[in-house]
Design an enzyme around this catalytic site. Structure first.
Site, mmCIF file in Angstrom:
data_model
loop_
_atom_site.group_PDB
_atom_site.id
_atom_site.type_symbol
_atom_site.label_atom_id
_atom_site.label_comp_id
_atom_site.label_asym_id
_atom_site.label_seq_id
_atom_site.Cartn_x
_atom_site.Cartn_y
_atom_site.Cartn_z
ATOM 1 N N SER A 68 -53.093 -10.000 -9.514
ATOM 2 C CA SER A 68 -52.460 -10.768 -8.439
ATOM 3 C C SER A 68 -51.753 -9.852 -7.443
ATOM 4 C CB SER A 68 -51.490 -11.796 -9.029
ATOM 5 O OG SER A 68 -50.555 -11.124 -9.847
ATOM 6 N N LYS A 83 -68.867 21.584 19.142
ATOM 7 C CA LYS A 83 -68.636 21.935 20.551
ATOM 8 C C LYS A 83 -69.265 23.291 20.821
ATOM 9 C CE LYS A 83 -64.332 19.477 21.173
ATOM 10 N NZ LYS A 83 -63.042 19.560 21.844
ATOM 11 N N ARG A 99 -48.126 10.656 19.788
ATOM 12 C CA ARG A 99 -49.051 11.555 19.096
ATOM 13 C C ARG A 99 -48.383 12.295 17.947
ATOM 14 N NH1 ARG A 99 -53.319 13.780 23.203
ATOM 15 N NH2 ARG A 99 -53.659 15.161 21.443
ATOM 16 N N LYS A 144 -65.227 8.125 0.290
ATOM 17 C CA LYS A 144 -65.580 7.874 1.700
ATOM 18 C C LYS A 144 -66.877 8.590 2.051
ATOM 19 C CE LYS A 144 -60.931 6.920 3.340
ATOM 20 N NZ LYS A 144 -60.851 5.622 4.009
ATOM 21 N N TYR A 180 -60.179 8.697 -1.141
ATOM 22 C CA TYR A 180 -60.834 9.499 -0.106
ATOM 23 C C TYR A 180 -62.136 10.124 -0.608
ATOM 24 C CZ TYR A 180 -58.096 8.740 3.923
ATOM 25 O OH TYR A 180 -57.575 8.119 5.023
ATOM 26 N N HIS A 199 -55.052 12.887 -0.741
ATOM 27 C CA HIS A 199 -56.228 12.690 0.117
ATOM 28 C C HIS A 199 -56.600 13.954 0.894
ATOM 29 C CE1 HIS A 199 -55.545 8.699 -1.118
ATOM 30 N NE2 HIS A 199 -54.787 8.281 -0.125
HETATM 31 C C1 BG6 Z 1 -53.177 5.097 0.681
HETATM 32 C C2 BG6 Z 1 -51.764 5.243 1.146
HETATM 33 O O1 BG6 Z 1 -53.420 5.964 -0.394
HETATM 34 O O2 BG6 Z 1 -54.064 5.405 1.736
HETATM 35 C C3 BG6 Z 1 -51.503 4.362 2.351
HETATM 36 O O3 BG6 Z 1 -50.880 4.907 0.096
HETATM 37 C C4 BG6 Z 1 -52.533 4.610 3.426
HETATM 38 O O4 BG6 Z 1 -50.211 4.587 2.865
HETATM 39 C C5 BG6 Z 1 -53.942 4.562 2.853
HETATM 40 O O5 BG6 Z 1 -52.385 3.619 4.422
HETATM 41 C C6 BG6 Z 1 -54.960 5.000 3.867
HETATM 42 O O6 BG6 Z 1 -56.245 4.758 3.396
HETATM 43 P P1 BG6 Z 1 -57.442 4.503 4.394
HETATM 44 O O7 BG6 Z 1 -58.626 4.357 3.524
HETATM 45 O O8 BG6 Z 1 -57.102 3.300 5.180
HETATM 46 O O9 BG6 Z 1 -57.515 5.730 5.268
#
Ligand code: BG6
Length: 483
Positions: A14, A376, A463, A184, A181, A242
């Protein structure tokens, strides 16, 4: 290989992770026929609810149900999915869960039964849940796997404590530590880009490369998640896991094979060549209110006066023959001007002589959004003059692979875990060395050995801190004409 007769048990069914990632990923896998034959999904959490209520929730987690195909598939998916409530810290709850799993499994043909436990839970209950699952819900006649997710502790010591406690019950082979990550598309592509292209692998070193940036930008702040965030900060949230994972694949030597252990051996080796981050190589920031958006300290869930960084740039150095002297700048921030994650490899200057003021080459790998790889290159401007201009060799996925589906990271990872493939999961020693790199700087930020450093302010939607530009130029980064 995918095991038939598998039950996936989502603990914390949940909660937020289950809602945003786990269930949508499971549903997409089901929809595209990737889940094993005979799969059942069991949600488990403290909240008391019946299956009708649970199915209602699942429906609310899934997007696109106005499409009748999706809606039909969702009905099928829900029929495989049931819910049972229970506590996280008492044996009887888990005995009850086990009884329930056995009932479900009695419908399975043959002896084989496999259980995959997905812990979508707060870290405070990782240890008791892992222990109870092993003691009460471990099925000896089949495969049992446990999927866990960060936070894996807060520093080297607490991470070792957590890992040690989990290891008493679950072997490394049974454990799948998610860093999403690694699931991905563009991060998985790194292995191919690097090792299947001589054009790129030649020159992948300090002789050709001046500096590398790995950047994570999010356009929103903590927005109600300040309680969690403030305890961890941006370094633990993004850099230590990540971005460091991306760095390790980007810089490791070529693995002997595609096997999980060969890949992870190389990742660990390169990470071990990185000394802990230095204060002087670190820039910390915190967003402040701007353009009608609240600052970090304006978030009610953030403790008053917090100096927790929501932005960090740190430069890492790799002491090995390939990378000695090349700065790797990892930077991440919340509440910035855009959503973007990319790797930017900047090559050295062309030897001076025939050209003056010519841009450097850059290889950019955009992880998200809009996956792309572009290089580039300087090209002669067509015409009768001899003039070089910066241009791009551009592999934008939307154009090159217009019909391809890019799967969510969680889909890829859940499928890997079901197959027992550890390649894209974090090994224990990998985690250990990742913490070694960041623990001293984290302790400094927390004020363990003196006052905490004060992060520099940056406006919401900007930025990043204005100090960033001088910070990255200190490491030799030069803005190219188009960039
Ligand atoms: C998570 C973090 O591990 O990754 C978050 O705890 C973050 O804070 C997220 O927003 C980002 O993941 P993605 O896949 O959206 O780049």
């Amino acid at each position: 290989e995918l095991k038939d007769n598998t039950i996936i048990i989502v603990l914390g069914a949940s909660g937020d992770l289950a809602k945003k990632k786990t269930y949508p990923a499971l549903f997409n896998l089901y929809r595209e026929d990737f889940l094993p034959k005979g799969v059942r999904i069991v949600g488990y959490a403290r909240t008391k609810m019946d299956n009708t209520e649970y199915h209602k929730r699942i429906t609310s987690y899934i997007k696109g149900t106005d499409n009748p195909d999706v809606a039909n598939k969702l009905e099928e998916f829900k029929s495989l999915t049931t819910y049972i409530s229970g506590g996280y810290e008492d044996s009887p709850s888990f005995q009850n869960l086990n009884k329930y799993l056995e009932e479900l499994e009695s419908g399975y043909q043959g002896q084989e039964r496999n259980r995959v436990f997905y812990l979508a839970l707060p870290p405070s209950v990782f240890i008791p849940v892992a222990q109870h699952l092993k003691e009460e819900c471990y099925y000896k006649g089949g495969k049992n796997r446990i999927i866990v997710e960060k936070p894996f502790g807060k520093d080297l010591e607490s991470s070792r404590h957590l890992l040690g406690a989990l290891k008493q019950h679950w072997s490394e082979d049974e454990t799948f530590r998610i860093d999403h990550y690694l699931g991905k598309e563009m991060v998985k592509n790194l292995l191919v880009l690097r090792f299947a292209n001589v054009a790129l692998s030649a020159g992948w070193d300090k002789n050709s490369i001046s500096n590398v940036q790995i950047t994570f930008k999010e356009p929103f702040g903590t927005e109600g998640r300040g309680g969690y965030f403030d305890e961890f900060g941006i370094i633990r949230d993004i850099l230590q896991n990540h971005l460091l994972q991306v760095l390790s694949i980007l810089t490791m030597e070529r693995p002997v094979s595609f096997s999980a252990e060969d890949i992870r051996d190389e990742k660990v080796k390169v990470l071990r060549a990185i000394p802990p981050v230095e204060r002087n190589d670190t820039l910390l920031g915190q967003y402040v209110s701007a353009n009608g958006k609240p600052g970090y300290l304006d978030d009610d869930t953030v403790p008053h006066g917090s100096v927790c960084p929501t932005y960090a740039a740190t430069t890492l150095w790799i002491h090995n023959p390939r990378w000695e002297g090349v700065p790797f700048i990892l930077k991440a921030g919340k509440a910035l001007n855009e959503a973007k994650v990319e790797i930017r490899i900047q090559y050295k200057d062309v030897t001076q002589g025939i050209f003056k003021d010519i841009s450097r080459n850059e290889l950019v790998i955009r992880i998200q959004p809009s996956e792309a790889v572009y290089l580039k290159l300087n090209t002669k401007l067509p015409g009768l003059d001899m003039r070089a201009i910066p241009t791009e060799m551009d592999l934008t996925y939307k154009r090159r692979f217009a019909d391809a589906k890019i799967h969510e990271a969680y889909e890829s990872l859940i499928l890997d875990a079901l197959k027992g493939d550890h390649s894209n999961f974090v090994r224990d020693d990998e985690l250990d060395v990742a913490w070694k790199i960041f623990t001293p700087i984290l302790h400094w930020i927390e004020g363990r050995n003196g006052p905490s450093p004060k992060p520099v302010p940056y406006p919401y939607g900007s930025r990043g801190p204005k100090e960033l530009e001088p910070f990255i130029s200190k490491y030799g980064f030069r803005r190219t004409e188009t960039g």
